[in-house]
Design a protein around this motif. Structure first.
Motif, short mmCIF file in Angstrom:
data_model
loop_
_atom_site.label_atom_id
_atom_site.label_comp_id
_atom_site.label_asym_id
_atom_site.label_seq_id
_atom_site.Cartn_x
_atom_site.Cartn_y
_atom_site.Cartn_z
N UNK A 483 55.53 57.04 70.60
CA UNK A 483 54.17 57.20 71.14
C UNK A 483 53.94 58.65 71.56
N UNK A 484 54.94 59.27 72.20
CA UNK A 484 54.79 60.67 72.61
C UNK A 484 54.67 61.60 71.40
N UNK A 485 55.39 61.25 70.31
CA UNK A 485 55.30 62.06 69.10
C UNK A 485 53.90 61.96 68.49
N UNK A 512 53.68 47.49 74.73
CA UNK A 512 53.98 47.48 76.18
C UNK A 512 53.04 48.42 76.92
N UNK A 513 52.66 48.02 78.11
CA UNK A 513 51.69 48.80 78.88
C UNK A 513 52.13 50.25 79.10
N UNK A 514 53.41 50.53 79.42
CA UNK A 514 53.80 51.95 79.60
C UNK A 514 53.59 52.77 78.32
N UNK A 515 53.85 52.16 77.16
CA UNK A 515 53.64 52.86 75.88
C UNK A 515 52.15 53.06 75.64
N UNK A 516 51.36 52.05 75.98
CA UNK A 516 49.90 52.13 75.82
C UNK A 516 49.33 53.29 76.64
N UNK A 518 50.87 56.01 77.46
CA UNK A 518 51.23 57.28 76.82
C UNK A 518 50.28 57.56 75.66
N UNK A 519 50.07 56.54 74.82
CA UNK A 519 49.26 56.71 73.62
C UNK A 519 47.82 57.06 73.95
N UNK A 520 47.32 56.54 75.07
CA UNK A 520 45.94 56.78 75.47
C UNK A 520 45.87 57.73 76.66
N UNK A 521 46.59 58.81 76.55
CA UNK A 521 46.57 59.79 77.62
C UNK A 521 45.13 60.23 77.88
N UNK A 522 44.72 60.17 79.14
CA UNK A 522 43.29 60.34 79.44
C UNK A 522 42.80 61.77 79.31
N UNK A 523 43.69 62.71 79.04
CA UNK A 523 43.24 64.08 78.82
C UNK A 523 43.05 64.40 77.34
N UNK A 543 41.87 48.86 81.10
CA UNK A 543 41.68 49.93 82.08
C UNK A 543 42.15 51.28 81.53
N UNK A 544 43.21 51.26 80.70
CA UNK A 544 43.66 52.49 80.04
C UNK A 544 42.59 53.00 79.08
#
Length: 652
Positions: A483-485, A512-516, A518-523, A543-544
């Motif tokens: 996800x970070x990549x 998984x919510x933690x991965x979600x 990361x993928x939808x970083x709000x910036x 909410x993400x």
């Protein structure tokens, strides 16, 4: 002023055409593409001069009858009027009931054509000449004849339509000086599920023949026939009418058919050859069946795509030919229900000219490779010869459907290709070294949909790639490192552009919510994410999304939304609200869910799988401030709500 007239009203009876009828899902088209040197006479206008032209047209007429096609179409200034004389007199086969022959005829002087009309009026022939009687008189006429049979009486009907504006190209100034101008476009099949219209060449540039004239009612479906004698058929002004139909979302209700002369046709006074044939069929792009590509190419029709407006254009073989095509109708039945997304266009037969007749043949794929904009190969390995063929190819979209691997050197060569997209969907593994080479390509889209697992190192090597659309629809799971990549690729070079990065991960059933998060970083701005495989969406996931500043989110497998999830989704405000899209797969629209969704301020809401709505749901949704609601089929409650709200429903 150009009048749009219903032929039923003029005849005083309803005439049924098989191409317009509901029930049968497809219709048959036979299109003639002529090749000739043609001349201009200031008193009778343009006319073909090649000796075998008459016999080829006569044989084409016989094939139209023999094949019992629903529509037969010829190019502008092509069909001999002496052959129409024979048709009227019964010396040639006439169309069967329900069939329509659209004959765009050679030029003729005003007086000469008037004499022909008088001869055509017989006991067994009805001539509709209203348009000719209203003509702005000059030297010669350019006519499109609609020829058909009245089923009850067996009478032949000949409807005369005239060109409304002359050519604007400087070399055709003679037409501007001598052409009699008409003011009528006829509608055939007005009472049926679909309608047929014809416009003649430069009519497409008329300020009075606009896209909405062909769609006067909400559920109207149109087949627009466009015969041409045009050396520059791809000129932007000539395509404005066609493009406006598809840009405004009406393409799902339209089929646009152009018939032009061959590439080698020549105007004698200028020796100006046609650049391309320009004969084409345009349809709204959808789930195109790529297995038909090779069959269609061998029979003289190549595929390209107008990506921005999402419609496909099938270009004809440049040489003289006859082509029989089966076209799926845009509606299912008399209730005007849309066909849906599956596109079907099949070339059944191709005839090439041979002396005084036509010979059924196939064309070589050398032409196909030069003409096609999209191509699929079944290579399991890529030989040096095949690699050179691909790199030298001038098309847009390439599918290597069976290729399971690339070497680093092969990937480096392939990265030099200047097309738009490359699909490598059979890859079982993407080595980082190969990804590094592809990351240097100029492609806009890369697809690796066969990969069930991918390393963060491989994605990391793609991060230098400046393309827009990356597809990994085969991935079954995703961890935080991958996800970070992906996030790094999405954020690299992100610009305030509506065509910025798009990521498709349709194979993921859950994230998984933690991965979600990361993928939808709000910036992260200006992206589209497709998660059409995701089966459930929690309130925390929603909410993400609400904090994410992107502009398109697709969740077409999410079949249910609880109230809290819908409320969180409704708080999502992307970078450009006027372009923001949300796609949901919900099957039932509850009243409370509709009330929450109505608070969303985005522009495009897709409810593609909606089957039913609760009482009051439509009333709540009518308060939604968006622009377009997309459905898979008509729903009366929502259509009534759209009239109250001001947003528009589009059936897809």
């Amino acid at each position: 002023m150009v009048l749009f007239q219903d032929i039923n009203e003029i005849l005083g009876q309803k005439v049924d055409f098989d191409a317009c009828a509901g029930g049968h899902p497809a219709f048959g088209l036979l299109r003639l593409q002529c090749e000739s040197e043609w001349d201009f006479d200031p008193y009778r206008g343009p006319h073909p001069t090649t000796q075998n032209h008459f016999e080829l047209c006569r044989e084409a007429l016989a094939i139209a009858y023999q094949e019992q096609v629903d529509l037969f179409l010829t190019p502008e200034y092509a069909f001999p009027l002496s052959l129409v004389d024979r048709l009227v007199l019964g010396e040639e086969k006439r169309p069967s009931a329900g069939k329509l022959w659209c004959l765009s005829c050679e030029g003729e002087s005003y007086d000469g054509f008037k004499e022909r009309l008088d001869r055509w009026k017989r006991d067994d022939v009805i001539v509709v000449s209203d348009a000719f009687e209203r003509v702005e008189r000059r030297q010669f006429v350019n006519v499109l004849l609609f020829v058909f049979i009245l089923a009850e009486s067996g009478k032949l009907v000949v409807v005369v339509q005239l060109k409304t504006i002359p050519m604007r190209d400087a070399v055709y100034t003679h037409e501007g000086a001598g052409l009699c101008l008409g003011n009528t476009v006829y509608c055939l099949g007005a009472h049926q599920a679909g309608q047929i219209y014809g416009i003649i060449c430069s009519d497409a540039m008329s300020g009075e023949i606009l896209y909405d004239k062909f769609f006067r009612t909400e559920n109207q479906h149109a087949v627009i026939l466009h015969p041409q004698l045009n050396p520059s058929p791809d000129h932007s002004h000539m395509l404005d009418l066609r493009d406006s139909i598809f840009k405004r979302g009406l393409g799902y209700q339209a089929i646009y058919i152009a018939a032009n002369w061959s590439r080698d046709s020549t105007l004698r006074i200028s020796k100006k050859n046609h650049r391309s044939s320009g004969s084409s069929i345009s349809l709204k792009i959808s789930n195109k069946e790529r297995s038909l590509d090779k069959q269609n190419l061998r029979k003289g029709l190549s595929f390209s795509i107008q990506a921005q407006d999402q419609y496909s254009i099938w270009q004809a073989h440049p040489e003289a030919h006859l082509q029989k095509v089966a076209l799926k109708k845009t509606f299912l039945n008399k209730g005007h229900i849309a066909q849906g997304k599956t596109e079907a266009l099949v070339v059944q037969k191709l005839w090439l000219s041979e002396g005084l007749g036509w010979s059924e043949e196939e064309v070589t794929l050398d032409w196909a490779l030069l003409s096609a904009k999209e191509w699929s190969f079944d290579y399991e390995t890529l030989s040096p010869e095949a690699l050179r063929e691909i790199v030298d190819w001038k098309g847009f979209h390439f599918h290597l459907d069976q290729l399971v691997s690339l070497t680093e050197d092969q990937a480096r060569s392939l990265s030099t290709w200047n097309g738009a997209s490359l699909s490598l969907d059979a890859f079982g593994e993407l080595p980082a070294s190969v990804a590094h080479q592809l990351g240097g390509s100029k492609l806009e889209r890369l697809s690796f949909n066969g990969l069930e697992k991918v390393s963060p190192e491989a994605i990391g090597e793609l991060c230098s790639w400046e393309g827009h659309s990356l597809h990994f629809d085969g991935l079954k799971e995703i961890d935080k490192y991958v996800a970070k990549a992906f996030l790094h690729w999405l954020s690299e070079g992100a610009k305030p552009s509506l065509t910025a990065k798009n990521l498709s991960l349709c194979g993921l059933r859950e994230i998984p919510l933690p991965v979600f998060k990361i993928l939808l970083k709000d910036s992260l701005p200006f992206v589209a994410i497709n998660l059409d495989g995701l089966e459930e969406l929690s309130a925390k996931h929603a909410a993400c999304i609400a904090r994410w500043p992107g502009n398109s989110f697709s969740l077409c497998s999410v079949s249910n939304l609880d109230i809290e999830t819908a409320q969180n989704l409704a708080q999502w405000k992307g970078a450009y609200l006027e372009y923001q899209q949300l796609k949901l797969g919900i099957r039932k629209l509850g009243a409370n869910t509709a009330q929450k969704l109505a608070c969303w301020e985005g522009a495009h809401l897709y409810l593609e799988k909606l089957e039913s709505i609760e009482a009051g749901a439509a009333e709540h949704l009518s308060r939604w401030p968006g622009r377009f609601l997309y459905l898979s089929e008509s729903m009366n409650e929502l259509e009534k709500a759209s009239r109250r709200s001001g947003w528009e429903i589009r059936i897809i």
